[in-house]
Design an enzyme around this catalytic site. Structure first.
Site, PDB file in Angstrom:
ATOM      1  N   GLY A  94       0.851  -1.183   0.000  1.00 57.52           N
ATOM      2  CA  GLY A  94       0.000   0.000   0.000  1.00 57.52           C
ATOM      3  C   GLY A  94       0.885   1.230   0.000  1.00 57.52           C
ATOM      4  O   GLY A  94       2.119   1.145  -0.011  1.00 57.52           O
ATOM      5  N   ASP A  95       0.267   2.398  -0.028  1.00 57.05           N
ATOM      6  CA  ASP A  95       1.022   3.663   0.022  1.00 57.05           C
ATOM      7  C   ASP A  95       1.933   3.852  -1.187  1.00 57.05           C
ATOM      8  O   ASP A  95       2.944   4.548  -1.111  1.00 57.05           O
ATOM      9  CB  ASP A  95       1.873   3.756   1.304  1.00 57.05           C
ATOM     10  CG  ASP A  95       1.084   3.468   2.568  1.00 57.05           C
ATOM     11  OD1 ASP A  95      -0.001   4.038   2.706  1.00 57.05           O
ATOM     12  OD2 ASP A  95       1.560   2.671   3.393  1.00 57.05           O
ATOM     13  N   GLY A  99      -3.532   6.710  -5.543  1.00 61.94           N
ATOM     14  CA  GLY A  99      -4.577   7.728  -5.665  1.00 61.94           C
ATOM     15  C   GLY A  99      -4.391   8.587  -6.893  1.00 61.94           C
ATOM     16  O   GLY A  99      -5.329   8.825  -7.659  1.00 61.94           O
ATOM     17  N   LYS A 100      -3.165   9.044  -7.091  1.00 65.14           N
ATOM     18  CA  LYS A 100      -2.882   9.889  -8.248  1.00 65.14           C
ATOM     19  C   LYS A 100      -3.083   9.137  -9.560  1.00 65.14           C
ATOM     20  O   LYS A 100      -3.655   9.670 -10.516  1.00 65.14           O
ATOM     21  CB  LYS A 100      -1.452  10.413  -8.159  1.00 65.14           C
ATOM     22  CG  LYS A 100      -1.020  11.144  -9.413  1.00 65.14           C
ATOM     23  CD  LYS A 100       0.399  11.615  -9.325  1.00 65.14           C
ATOM     24  CE  LYS A 100       0.833  12.166 -10.673  1.00 65.14           C
ATOM     25  NZ  LYS A 100       2.142  12.794 -10.632  1.00 65.14           N
ATOM     26  N   ALA A 106      -7.687   2.874   5.069  1.00 64.72           N
ATOM     27  CA  ALA A 106      -6.566   3.380   4.275  1.00 64.72           C
ATOM     28  C   ALA A 106      -7.123   4.369   3.270  1.00 64.72           C
ATOM     29  O   ALA A 106      -8.312   4.333   2.947  1.00 64.72           O
ATOM     30  CB  ALA A 106      -5.832   2.244   3.569  1.00 64.72           C
ATOM     31  N   HIS A 152      -6.458   7.349  -0.211  1.00 62.13           N
ATOM     32  CA  HIS A 152      -5.726   7.836  -1.372  1.00 62.13           C
ATOM     33  C   HIS A 152      -5.659   9.354  -1.289  1.00 62.13           C
ATOM     34  O   HIS A 152      -6.685  10.003  -1.095  1.00 62.13           O
ATOM     35  CB  HIS A 152      -6.430   7.450  -2.677  1.00 62.13           C
ATOM     36  CG  HIS A 152      -6.370   5.998  -2.972  1.00 62.13           C
ATOM     37  ND1 HIS A 152      -7.243   5.382  -3.849  1.00 62.13           N
ATOM     38  CD2 HIS A 152      -5.564   5.024  -2.520  1.00 62.13           C
ATOM     39  CE1 HIS A 152      -6.952   4.090  -3.915  1.00 62.13           C
ATOM     40  NE2 HIS A 152      -5.940   3.860  -3.122  1.00 62.13           N
ATOM     41  N   THR A 211      -4.305  -7.012   5.751  1.00 60.10           N
ATOM     42  CA  THR A 211      -5.675  -6.542   5.959  1.00 60.10           C
ATOM     43  C   THR A 211      -6.596  -7.757   5.887  1.00 60.10           C
ATOM     44  O   THR A 211      -6.126  -8.902   5.817  1.00 60.10           O
ATOM     45  CB  THR A 211      -6.051  -5.455   4.937  1.00 60.10           C
ATOM     46  OG1 THR A 211      -7.287  -4.846   5.339  1.00 60.10           O
ATOM     47  CG2 THR A 211      -6.173  -6.023   3.524  1.00 60.10           C
ATOM     48  N   GLY A 220      -2.325   9.149   9.753  1.00 54.62           N
ATOM     49  CA  GLY A 220      -1.296  10.122  10.071  1.00 54.62           C
ATOM     50  C   GLY A 220      -0.035   9.495  10.638  1.00 54.62           C
ATOM     51  O   GLY A 220       0.933  10.184  10.969  1.00 54.62           O
ATOM     52  N   ASP A 259      10.950  11.579  -8.245  1.00 58.14           N
ATOM     53  CA  ASP A 259      11.534  12.877  -7.921  1.00 58.14           C
ATOM     54  C   ASP A 259      12.063  12.936  -6.491  1.00 58.14           C
ATOM     55  O   ASP A 259      12.989  13.699  -6.196  1.00 58.14           O
ATOM     56  CB  ASP A 259      10.484  13.978  -8.116  1.00 58.14           C
ATOM     57  CG  ASP A 259       9.213  13.704  -7.323  1.00 58.14           C
ATOM     58  OD1 ASP A 259       8.552  12.686  -7.630  1.00 58.14           O
ATOM     59  OD2 ASP A 259       8.887  14.483  -6.406  1.00 58.14           O
TER      60      ASP A 259
END
Length: 425
Positions: free
Chosen positions: A11-12, A16-17, A38, A40, A237, A303, A334
């Site tokens: 995950g992470d 989302g993007k 979780a 996005h 999960t 968070g 980047d």
């Protein structure tokens, strides 16, 4: 045609993007599993939003957004997200909540929290969002479907049955207050009033969309390593994070699934417990964590600071294989621009032997990373949209990763914003 966007790792990965990017070209966006545990993060024309249950097509007026039957629907969290969209100036999206979706109940959150307290030092690192108790109840046939909200006598009977079971646990195992079926019923009537405008026959809608030649996007939560069958069990999960489950959790036909985009980050990150072979620690980890993403590597939902490490080609190759990836999107390249050298984990040493295949959890605990070191590029590439203009060392890094994982990398993301994207093939 159906395209799935899924995570190759823990995950992470920046899904989302990528989901937002493909949602722009889609008629239907379907969230097919997981709950509010979780999220996005999406940066779009309206601002920055953290979505937890809403499908990522909600920023486009032309999309229909489906909360699929495989989702654990937390109604208060769902309504809070809608309010955040409204407050951010986003027009009300077109949403269908499947009438077969099950409700995450208040006692699921309580049970999750109580169990983590009971386990103490042996806890699984749960977000305490109620996900494990929810899916336990679903498959034990104690769940409450959205359609049950509209059949009051049936609903009350089901609540009495489940409370009889839960109260044994709450009283004798957790030593906590008992549940009241009538109070739960009244709370669910409030849920019904809130979500009834969105409830519908999502299955029929999706199948008709497919018949009409529409473009659908399956949106997955978390990643391969969090799948309860193929992940680092039991540090997973409780829903299936694989593209193959999208056919079930989203109601599409398996034969409609033509494209599977696995998203992986140019370095590794994870939230929660479980073995993480290429993990970094101390100042090295802190610098990477603070440079990562738009606001550092911290969970969109909790968070919590994410654990970070070098790119793990062993785990990613396995993750792409299990997902059935047809292409890969590599994100956050980047972020690595500050490094003189960049390491890639290309093997695991287990019992004195170097392996390239991802092992089962008991062996993973013994694994030590084997690294290949590549040169960094030491210049700012954030926001670059022309792949050809990336420094050669950055392109060499992408080439190396592609060769290691064995799946074409078609998209390389150079920043968190919607169109900070380069296309490679």
């Amino acid at each position: 045609m159906v395209k799935a966007i899924v995570g190759a790792n823990w995950g992470d990965e920046g899904k989302g993007k990528i989901t937002d990017l493909f949602a722009e070209q889609s008629d239907v966006v379907i969230r097919f599993q997981g709950g509010a545990n979780a999220g996005h993060t999406i940066i779009c024309d309206y601002g920055k939003f953290a979505l937890h249950q809403l499908p990522s097509g909600v920023f486009y007026p032309h999309t229909t957004n489906i909360v699929g039957n495989g989702v654990a629907l937390n109604v208060p969290a769902f309504m809070k997200e809608l309010k955040q969209l409204e407050d951010g100036g986003v027009p009300m999206p077109h949403i269908i909540i499947s009438e077969r979706t099950q409700l995450l109940m208040p006692y699921h959150v309580l049970q999750d929290t109580y169990e983590e307290e009971r386990l103490a030092g042996k806890a699984f690192g749960s977000t305490k969002s109620g996900i494990a108790p929810f899916y336990s109840d679903k498959y034990a046939k104690y769940g409450i479907q959205v359609c049950d909200l509209f059949h009051e006598s049936l609903l009350m009977d089901r609540l009495k049955s489940v409370c009889a079971i839960k109260n044994v646990l709450f009283e004798h195992l957790y030593h906590k207050p008992l549940l009241d079926p009538k109070a739960l019923f009244d709370e669910l009537m409030g849920y019904r009033a809130q979500i009834s405008p969105f409830v519908g026959d999502a299955l029929s809608f999706v199948r008709k969309a497919m018949k009409d030649g529409k473009q659908a996007l399956l949106e997955g939560q978390l990643g391969t390593m969090k799948d309860p069958d193929f992940g680092i069990y039991p540090f997973t999960t409780s829903s299936h994070t694989l593209a193959g489950f999208g056919a079930i959790g989203g109601g599409v036909a398996p034969t409609d699934l033509k494209s599977i985009v696995a998203v992986t980050k140019s370095y590794s990150s994870a939230v929660g417990a479980g073995d993480f072979v290429s993990e970094l620690f101390g100042d090295e980890a802190e610098e990477l964590r603070n440079r990562g993403g738009d606001a550092g590597e911290y969970g969109a939902t909790t968070g919590r600071p994410r654990r970070v490490g070098w790119f793990d080609a062993v785990a990613t190759r396995y993750g792409c294989m299990v997902q059935g990836a047809t292409e890969v999107a590599l994100t956050a390249i980047d972020v690595l621009s500050y490094l003189d050298e960049i390491k890639v984990c290309t093997g695991y040493e287990i019992g004195g032997k170097v392996v390239r295949d991802f092992p089962v959890t008991p062996l993973l605990d013994q694994a030590k990373p084997v690294y290949t070191t590549l040169p960094g590029w030491k210049c700012d590439i954030r926001g670059e949209t022309d792949y050809a203009k990336l420094p050669q060392a950055a392109k060499d890094y992408v080439d190396f990763i592609e060769k290691e994982i064995g799946v074409p990398i078609t998209i390389v993301s150079t920043g968190p914003k919607r169109h900070e994207i380069t296309y490679r093939h």
